[in-house]
Scaffold this motif. Structure first.
Motif, short mmCIF file in Angstrom:
data_model
loop_
_atom_site.label_atom_id
_atom_site.label_comp_id
_atom_site.label_asym_id
_atom_site.label_seq_id
_atom_site.Cartn_x
_atom_site.Cartn_y
_atom_site.Cartn_z
N ILE A 131 0.80 -1.22 0.00
CA ILE A 131 0.00 0.00 0.00
C ILE A 131 0.84 1.27 0.00
O ILE A 131 0.35 2.35 -0.35
CB ILE A 131 -0.97 0.01 1.20
CG1 ILE A 131 -2.06 1.07 1.01
CG2 ILE A 131 -0.22 0.19 2.51
CD1 ILE A 131 -3.19 0.98 2.00
N ALA A 132 2.13 1.18 0.34
CA ALA A 132 2.98 2.37 0.31
C ALA A 132 3.34 2.79 -1.11
O ALA A 132 4.00 3.82 -1.30
CB ALA A 132 4.26 2.12 1.11
N THR A 136 1.78 6.13 -1.38
CA THR A 136 0.36 5.78 -1.20
C THR A 136 -0.53 6.25 -2.36
O THR A 136 -1.75 6.08 -2.30
CB THR A 136 -0.24 6.30 0.13
OG1 THR A 136 -0.41 7.72 0.10
CG2 THR A 136 0.62 5.91 1.32
N HIS A 266 -1.43 12.88 2.81
CA HIS A 266 -1.70 11.50 2.46
C HIS A 266 -2.02 10.62 3.66
O HIS A 266 -2.59 9.55 3.51
CB HIS A 266 -0.51 10.93 1.68
CG HIS A 266 -0.16 11.79 0.50
ND1 HIS A 266 0.99 12.54 0.46
CD2 HIS A 266 -0.82 12.05 -0.65
CE1 HIS A 266 1.03 13.21 -0.69
NE2 HIS A 266 -0.06 12.93 -1.37
N ALA A 270 -5.18 8.62 2.12
CA ALA A 270 -5.03 7.19 1.88
C ALA A 270 -6.14 6.38 2.55
O ALA A 270 -6.80 5.56 1.90
CB ALA A 270 -3.64 6.71 2.30
N ALA A 296 -0.50 2.52 6.32
CA ALA A 296 -0.11 3.63 5.44
C ALA A 296 -0.15 4.96 6.18
O ALA A 296 0.78 5.77 6.08
CB ALA A 296 -1.04 3.66 4.23
#
Length: 372
Positions: A131-132, A136, A266, A270, A296
């Motif tokens: 997910i990074a 993100t 983010h 995210a 995240a």
């Protein structure tokens, strides 16, 4: 005598016309953007599709092409594939940025051959551990694309341009797939606000996000801080906790944005993107989605949080206090991060009624340079 039936019919015709105009604007915007790549100037993320989706959804479709005229000029061309991703080798190709064009072609083909919800259900659990990806932005762009598809009742399978946008989002995520170090499933008792407050900072904040994320495994207290979040007992609780996470990260921006006003956006957007994707996913995937979104948000917080908080409500310049005016402020400002934060902040304000959510947008607009 006033013919109220005529008034209602005229109102419905205007509403239908507005929806068609907005849908057409988004389609045109996507068509312009799909000639460009997901990254530019090295590996900066192309925020265009995310920003225009938010602008159209909030009724600013008339501003979209003017905004794009300035933004598209910065972007690179769409990369081409050279070696197709095979059904048996996709694991080895995850996170290979050199195969970005191959991944874009792969998902374009997948979404032409299979229903988009089936593709998403197959690939969501494969992509979620990374997910990074793209700081993100892989998951954020996916969330905007899914949200755009869900806003088309009865036409979800027929809008090729929106399907193409989902394909570009998933392809970008796959090519930049990046896991977060030393992350275990939450097992603690903290609510999201307290859990975020307990995340330690990485010691060296002198370089970009990859350098910062690489430090996480060695940061004292990192693993225990991310484990501190209270886990969800079921799917509905996972959805509620995701909303709480987005709320907490947005409100925290007001007092911590000075650490890095762009990147800390983010931490809120995210989990919002993940939350907006849930309706298109089966409930058995929601708990893992919460855990990854928390990873995240915590990672971005660790990477960019300042050493000290500020009582920002007292030093934020006067700004609008109505949601529609706040989003208009973001559009006038023009920076894509301010627009995306405003999109998230309006959701937070609707859920919580907390004026600090709207003030966070004014905060962003004062700290981030306007786009021109």
């Amino acid at each position: 005598m006033v013919d109220r039936g005529t008034d209602v019919r005229d109102g419905r015709r205007r509403l239908a016309s507005d929806v068609m105009n907005e849908s057409g604007t988004l389609q045109e915007a996507y068509e312009r953007l799909h000639r460009t790549g997901p990254e530019f100037e090295g590996w900066l993320s192309n925020h265009g599709p995310m920003a225009v989706e938010a602008m159209v959804r909030h009724g600013h479709d008339r501003d979209v092409h003017r905004w794009l005229d300035g933004y598209v000029a910065r972007l690179d061309e769409l990369p081409r594939g050279s070696s197709p991703v095979g059904a048996e080798e996709w694991r080895a190709a995850l996170g290979d940025a050199g195969r970005l064009g191959d991944w874009l072609a792969f998902f374009d083909r997948e979404l032409r051959e299979r229903p988009w919800r089936d593709v998403l259900e197959t690939w969501w659990p494969r992509l979620l551990p990374g997910i990074a990806a793209g700081a993100t932005h892989g998951v954020i762009r996916t969330g905007h694309a899914v949200h755009a598809l869900l806003q088309q009742p009865g036409q979800e399978q027929r809008d090729e341009v929106r399907l193409a946008e989902l394909g570009q989002a998933l392809g970008y995520w796959a090519a930049r797939w990046q896991p977060i170090a030393a992350f275990d499933a939450p097992s603690g008792t903290a609510d999201p606000e307290r859990a975020i407050a307990g995340v330690p900072r990485v010691p060296d904040q002198s370089k970009g996000i990859n350098h910062r994320l690489d430090q996480l495994a060695e940061v004292p207290g990192w693993a225990s801080s991310v484990a501190a979040l209270r886990p969800a007992a079921d799917a509905e609780q996972a959805r509620a906790r995701l909303a709480e996470l987005a709320d907490a990260a947005t409100l925290r921006y007001l007092t911590h944005a000075h650490g890095n006003p762009v990147m800390l956006v983010h931490a809120a957007t995210a989990p919002t993107a993940v939350l907006r994707t849930l309706p298109a996913l089966p409930p058995h995937l929601w708990n893992a989605a919460l855990n990854a979104a928390w990873a995240a948000s915590a990672a971005v917080t660790a990477a960019y949080a300042p050493a000290d908080a500020r009582r920002a409500l007292s030093d934020v310049p006067d700004g609008p206090d109505q949601p529609e005016e706040v989003f208009e402020l973001a559009v006038r400002h023009g920076d894509e991060h301010v627009i995306k934060l405003a999109d998230t902040a309006l959701d937070v304000h609707r859920r919580t009624g907390n004026p600090a959510a709207l003030a966070a947008v004014t905060r962003a607009a004062t700290l981030i340079s306007p786009f021109s």
